[in-house]
Write a protein that holds these residues in place. Structure first.
Motif, PDB file in Angstrom:
ATOM      1  N   GLY A 179      45.724  23.104  21.173  1.00 62.78           N
ATOM      2  CA  GLY A 179      45.367  22.802  22.555  1.00 62.78           C
ATOM      3  C   GLY A 179      46.321  21.780  23.133  1.00 62.78           C
ATOM      4  N   GLN A 180      45.853  21.105  24.157  1.00 59.57           N
ATOM      5  CA  GLN A 180      46.721  20.148  24.844  1.00 59.57           C
ATOM      6  C   GLN A 180      46.157  18.741  24.745  1.00 59.57           C
ATOM      7  OE1 GLN A 180      46.674  21.939  28.681  1.00 59.57           O
ATOM      8  NE2 GLN A 180      44.817  20.905  29.328  1.00 59.57           N
ATOM      9  N   ARG A 181      47.046  17.796  24.883  1.00 63.43           N
ATOM     10  CA  ARG A 181      46.624  16.389  24.887  1.00 63.43           C
ATOM     11  C   ARG A 181      45.784  16.134  26.136  1.00 63.43           C
ATOM     12  NH1 ARG A 181      48.030  11.656  22.201  1.00 63.43           N
ATOM     13  NH2 ARG A 181      47.531   9.852  23.472  1.00 63.43           N
ATOM     14  N   TYR A 182      44.727  15.363  25.969  1.00 67.70           N
ATOM     15  CA  TYR A 182      43.878  14.983  27.087  1.00 67.70           C
ATOM     16  C   TYR A 182      44.376  13.624  27.570  1.00 67.70           C
ATOM     17  CZ  TYR A 182      39.800  14.121  29.936  1.00 67.70           C
ATOM     18  OH  TYR A 182      38.971  13.853  31.000  1.00 67.70           O
ATOM     19  N   GLU A 183      45.173  13.641  28.627  1.00 69.47           N
ATOM     20  CA  GLU A 183      45.887  12.460  29.108  1.00 69.47           C
ATOM     21  C   GLU A 183      45.008  11.279  29.526  1.00 69.47           C
ATOM     22  OE1 GLU A 183      49.042  11.978  28.691  1.00 69.47           O
ATOM     23  OE2 GLU A 183      49.442  14.004  28.006  1.00 69.47           O
ATOM     24  N   PRO A 184      43.813  11.492  30.112  1.00 73.96           N
ATOM     25  CA  PRO A 184      43.015  10.321  30.501  1.00 73.96           C
ATOM     26  C   PRO A 184      42.646   9.397  29.333  1.00 73.96           C
ATOM     27  CG  PRO A 184      42.250  12.216  31.705  1.00 73.96           C
ATOM     28  CD  PRO A 184      43.234  12.724  30.668  1.00 73.96           C
ATOM     29  N   ILE A 185      42.675   9.904  28.112  1.00 77.67           N
ATOM     30  CA  ILE A 185      42.458   9.037  26.945  1.00 77.67           C
ATOM     31  C   ILE A 185      43.850   8.616  26.481  1.00 77.67           C
ATOM     32  CG2 ILE A 185      41.612   8.886  24.583  1.00 77.67           C
ATOM     33  CD1 ILE A 185      39.528  10.992  25.264  1.00 77.67           C
ATOM     34  N   SER A 186      44.248   7.405  26.824  1.00 76.19           N
ATOM     35  CA  SER A 186      45.622   6.986  26.538  1.00 76.19           C
ATOM     36  C   SER A 186      45.745   6.128  25.281  1.00 76.19           C
ATOM     37  CB  SER A 186      46.204   6.231  27.731  1.00 76.19           C
ATOM     38  OG  SER A 186      45.404   5.110  28.018  1.00 76.19           O
ATOM     39  N   ASP A 187      44.656   5.535  24.823  1.00 72.06           N
ATOM     40  CA  ASP A 187      44.741   4.644  23.669  1.00 72.06           C
ATOM     41  C   ASP A 187      44.463   5.350  22.340  1.00 72.06           C
ATOM     42  OD1 ASP A 187      42.079   5.018  24.392  1.00 72.06           O
ATOM     43  OD2 ASP A 187      41.457   3.059  23.617  1.00 72.06           O
ATOM     44  N   ARG A 188      44.089   6.621  22.403  1.00 72.43           N
ATOM     45  CA  ARG A 188      43.825   7.424  21.202  1.00 72.43           C
ATOM     46  C   ARG A 188      44.329   8.834  21.477  1.00 72.43           C
ATOM     47  NH1 ARG A 188      37.705   6.841  21.559  1.00 72.43           N
ATOM     48  NH2 ARG A 188      38.316   6.673  23.705  1.00 72.43           N
ATOM     49  N   GLU A 189      44.393   9.652  20.439  1.00 69.29           N
ATOM     50  CA  GLU A 189      44.873  11.018  20.651  1.00 69.29           C
ATOM     51  C   GLU A 189      43.716  11.956  20.941  1.00 69.29           C
ATOM     52  OE1 GLU A 189      47.966  14.368  19.014  1.00 69.29           O
ATOM     53  OE2 GLU A 189      47.674  12.547  17.842  1.00 69.29           O
ATOM     54  N   GLY A 190      43.381  12.055  22.215  1.00 70.71           N
ATOM     55  CA  GLY A 190      42.363  12.983  22.669  1.00 70.71           C
ATOM     56  C   GLY A 190      43.000  14.345  22.918  1.00 70.71           C
ATOM     57  N   ARG A 191      42.279  15.404  22.597  1.00 73.14           N
ATOM     58  CA  ARG A 191      42.777  16.762  22.764  1.00 73.14           C
ATOM     59  C   ARG A 191      41.712  17.592  23.461  1.00 73.14           C
ATOM     60  NH1 ARG A 191      48.068  16.856  21.484  1.00 73.14           N
ATOM     61  NH2 ARG A 191      47.913  19.089  21.258  1.00 73.14           N
ATOM     62  N   GLU A 192      42.148  18.684  24.079  1.00 73.83           N
ATOM     63  CA  GLU A 192      41.189  19.651  24.618  1.00 73.83           C
ATOM     64  C   GLU A 192      41.719  21.046  24.371  1.00 73.83           C
ATOM     65  OE1 GLU A 192      40.565  19.355  28.842  1.00 73.83           O
ATOM     66  OE2 GLU A 192      42.691  19.101  29.230  1.00 73.83           O
ATOM     67  N   THR A 193      40.823  21.905  24.022  1.00 71.24           N
ATOM     68  CA  THR A 193      41.141  23.314  23.836  1.00 71.24           C
ATOM     69  C   THR A 193      39.994  24.117  24.432  1.00 71.24           C
ATOM     70  OG1 THR A 193      41.899  24.952  22.230  1.00 71.24           O
ATOM     71  CG2 THR A 193      40.099  23.522  21.540  1.00 71.24           C
ATOM     72  N   PHE A 194      40.237  25.374  24.653  1.00 69.74           N
ATOM     73  CA  PHE A 194      39.260  26.194  25.363  1.00 69.74           C
ATOM     74  C   PHE A 194      38.799  27.377  24.523  1.00 69.74           C
ATOM     75  CE2 PHE A 194      41.576  23.897  28.534  1.00 69.74           C
ATOM     76  CZ  PHE A 194      40.622  23.586  29.486  1.00 69.74           C
ATOM     77  N   TYR A 195      37.549  27.743  24.751  1.00 75.97           N
ATOM     78  CA  TYR A 195      37.009  28.999  24.253  1.00 75.97           C
ATOM     79  C   TYR A 195      36.267  29.618  25.428  1.00 75.97           C
ATOM     80  CZ  TYR A 195      34.310  32.565  22.050  1.00 75.97           C
ATOM     81  OH  TYR A 195      33.770  33.795  21.754  1.00 75.97           O
ATOM     82  N   GLY A 196      36.798  30.687  25.957  1.00 71.18           N
ATOM     83  CA  GLY A 196      36.179  31.313  27.128  1.00 71.18           C
ATOM     84  C   GLY A 196      36.087  30.316  28.263  1.00 71.18           C
ATOM     85  N   HIS A 197      34.878  30.072  28.743  1.00 69.37           N
ATOM     86  CA  HIS A 197      34.658  29.122  29.836  1.00 69.37           C
ATOM     87  C   HIS A 197      34.245  27.748  29.320  1.00 69.37           C
ATOM     88  CE1 HIS A 197      35.085  32.144  32.908  1.00 69.37           C
ATOM     89  NE2 HIS A 197      34.260  32.931  32.245  1.00 69.37           N
ATOM     90  N   SER A 198      34.443  27.521  28.032  1.00 67.62           N
ATOM     91  CA  SER A 198      34.060  26.243  27.419  1.00 67.62           C
ATOM     92  C   SER A 198      35.291  25.427  27.075  1.00 67.62           C
ATOM     93  CB  SER A 198      33.252  26.488  26.141  1.00 67.62           C
ATOM     94  OG  SER A 198      32.068  27.187  26.436  1.00 67.62           O
ATOM     95  N   VAL A 201      34.647  15.929  17.347  1.00 71.92           N
ATOM     96  CA  VAL A 201      34.400  16.691  18.561  1.00 71.92           C
ATOM     97  C   VAL A 201      33.581  15.790  19.473  1.00 71.92           C
ATOM     98  CG1 VAL A 201      33.276  18.711  19.559  1.00 71.92           C
ATOM     99  CG2 VAL A 201      34.522  18.924  17.404  1.00 71.92           C
ATOM    100  N   LEU A 202      34.143  15.510  20.637  1.00 71.81           N
ATOM    101  CA  LEU A 202      33.483  14.617  21.590  1.00 71.81           C
ATOM    102  C   LEU A 202      32.467  15.349  22.453  1.00 71.81           C
ATOM    103  CD1 LEU A 202      36.651  12.637  22.697  1.00 71.81           C
ATOM    104  CD2 LEU A 202      34.957  12.002  20.969  1.00 71.81           C
ATOM    105  N   GLY A 203      32.668  16.655  22.607  1.00 80.55           N
ATOM    106  CA  GLY A 203      31.725  17.421  23.395  1.00 80.55           C
ATOM    107  C   GLY A 203      32.256  18.800  23.709  1.00 80.55           C
ATOM    108  N   VAL A 204      31.359  19.652  24.124  1.00 80.87           N
ATOM    109  CA  VAL A 204      31.699  21.001  24.584  1.00 80.87           C
ATOM    110  C   VAL A 204      31.164  21.097  26.001  1.00 80.87           C
ATOM    111  CG1 VAL A 204      31.428  23.478  24.206  1.00 80.87           C
ATOM    112  CG2 VAL A 204      31.541  21.922  22.233  1.00 80.87           C
ATOM    113  N   PHE A 205      32.055  21.388  26.941  1.00 78.83           N
ATOM    114  CA  PHE A 205      31.721  21.357  28.364  1.00 78.83           C
ATOM    115  C   PHE A 205      32.127  22.672  29.016  1.00 78.83           C
ATOM    116  CE2 PHE A 205      32.914  17.175  26.839  1.00 78.83           C
ATOM    117  CZ  PHE A 205      31.889  16.375  27.273  1.00 78.83           C
ATOM    118  N   HIS A 206      31.464  23.010  30.098  1.00 78.56           N
ATOM    119  CA  HIS A 206      31.936  24.139  30.889  1.00 78.56           C
ATOM    120  C   HIS A 206      33.306  23.762  31.438  1.00 78.56           C
ATOM    121  CE1 HIS A 206      32.375  27.079  34.089  1.00 78.56           C
ATOM    122  NE2 HIS A 206      31.547  27.823  33.371  1.00 78.56           N
ATOM    123  N   ALA A 207      34.218  24.699  31.448  1.00 80.28           N
ATOM    124  CA  ALA A 207      35.597  24.420  31.832  1.00 80.28           C
ATOM    125  C   ALA A 207      35.729  23.859  33.242  1.00 80.28           C
ATOM    126  CB  ALA A 207      36.443  25.681  31.681  1.00 80.28           C
TER     127      ALA A 207
END
Length: 86
Positions: free
Chosen positions: A38-57, A71-77
Protein backbone atom coordinates in the motif's frame (compact mmCIF):
# COMPACT_ATOMS: atom_id res chain seq x y z
CA UNK A 1 -31.00 7.40 3.04
CA UNK A 2 -29.41 6.15 6.29
CA UNK A 3 -25.91 4.70 6.24
CA UNK A 4 -25.72 0.95 6.15
CA UNK A 5 -23.20 -1.08 8.06
CA UNK A 6 -22.08 -4.70 8.03
CA UNK A 7 -24.93 -5.75 10.32
CA UNK A 8 -27.44 -4.57 7.70
CA UNK A 9 -25.53 -6.31 4.92
CA UNK A 10 -25.28 -9.47 7.00
CA UNK A 11 -29.06 -9.46 7.43
CA UNK A 12 -29.76 -8.77 3.75
CA UNK A 13 -26.99 -10.90 2.26
CA UNK A 14 -25.04 -13.01 4.75
CA UNK A 15 -22.80 -14.50 2.07
CA UNK A 16 -21.74 -11.08 0.76
CA UNK A 17 -20.98 -9.87 4.29
CA UNK A 18 -18.97 -12.99 4.98
CA UNK A 19 -17.03 -12.53 1.73
CA UNK A 20 -16.12 -8.95 2.67
CA UNK A 21 -14.92 -9.98 6.14
CA UNK A 22 -12.85 -12.83 4.68
CA UNK A 23 -11.38 -10.49 2.05
CA UNK A 24 -10.36 -7.91 4.63
CA UNK A 25 -8.86 -10.63 6.81
CA UNK A 26 -6.88 -11.99 3.84
CA UNK A 27 -5.57 -8.51 3.05
CA UNK A 28 -4.41 -8.11 6.67
CA UNK A 29 -2.65 -11.47 6.46
CA UNK A 30 -0.90 -10.20 3.32
CA UNK A 31 0.15 -7.11 5.29
CA UNK A 32 1.80 -9.42 7.82
CA UNK A 33 3.96 -10.84 5.04
CA UNK A 34 4.49 -7.50 3.24
CA UNK A 35 4.17 -4.70 5.82
CA UNK A 36 4.91 -1.94 3.33
CA UNK A 37 2.09 -2.96 1.04
CA UNK A 38 0.00 0.00 0.00
CA UNK A 39 0.99 3.60 0.42
CA UNK A 40 2.44 5.63 3.24
CA UNK A 41 -0.18 7.52 5.22
CA UNK A 42 1.40 10.99 5.24
CA UNK A 43 -0.61 12.59 8.10
CA UNK A 44 1.25 10.27 10.50
CA UNK A 45 4.71 11.79 10.24
CA UNK A 46 6.42 10.52 13.40
CA UNK A 47 5.80 6.81 12.68
CA UNK A 48 5.40 4.68 9.58
CA UNK A 49 1.67 4.67 8.99
CA UNK A 50 0.39 2.81 5.93
CA UNK A 51 -2.93 2.38 4.17
CA UNK A 52 -4.08 -0.23 1.75
CA UNK A 53 -7.46 -0.98 0.27
CA UNK A 54 -9.79 -3.92 -0.10
CA UNK A 55 -12.79 -3.03 -2.22
CA UNK A 56 -14.40 -0.02 -0.55
CA UNK A 57 -12.48 -0.57 2.69
CA UNK A 58 -9.33 1.26 3.75
CA UNK A 59 -7.06 -0.64 6.12
CA UNK A 60 -4.86 1.68 8.19
CA UNK A 61 -1.79 0.12 9.77
CA UNK A 62 1.35 1.08 11.61
CA UNK A 63 4.71 -0.61 11.17
CA UNK A 64 6.00 -1.04 14.73
CA UNK A 65 9.17 -2.88 13.69
CA UNK A 66 10.25 -5.30 10.97
CA UNK A 67 8.33 -8.18 12.53
CA UNK A 68 5.23 -6.42 13.85
CA UNK A 69 2.44 -4.28 12.43
CA UNK A 70 -0.64 -2.94 14.14
CA UNK A 71 -3.92 -2.53 12.32
CA UNK A 72 -5.27 0.83 13.44
CA UNK A 73 -8.66 0.37 11.86
CA UNK A 74 -10.74 -0.60 8.86
CA UNK A 75 -12.74 2.27 7.39
CA UNK A 76 -14.96 2.87 4.42
CA UNK A 77 -12.74 4.35 1.72
CA UNK A 78 -14.78 7.55 1.54
CA UNK A 79 -14.33 8.37 5.24
CA UNK A 80 -12.02 11.11 6.47
CA UNK A 81 -9.97 8.96 8.84
CA UNK A 82 -7.52 11.55 10.17
CA UNK A 83 -9.50 12.24 13.32
CA UNK A 84 -9.35 8.54 14.21
CA UNK A 85 -5.62 8.13 13.68
CA UNK A 86 -4.05 10.91 15.73
Amino acid sequence: MPRRDSRDIATDNPQAASDVVRGIFSKVQLLCEHPRLGQRYEPISDREGRETFYGHSRIASLIVNESRIEVLGVFHASMDIERYLH
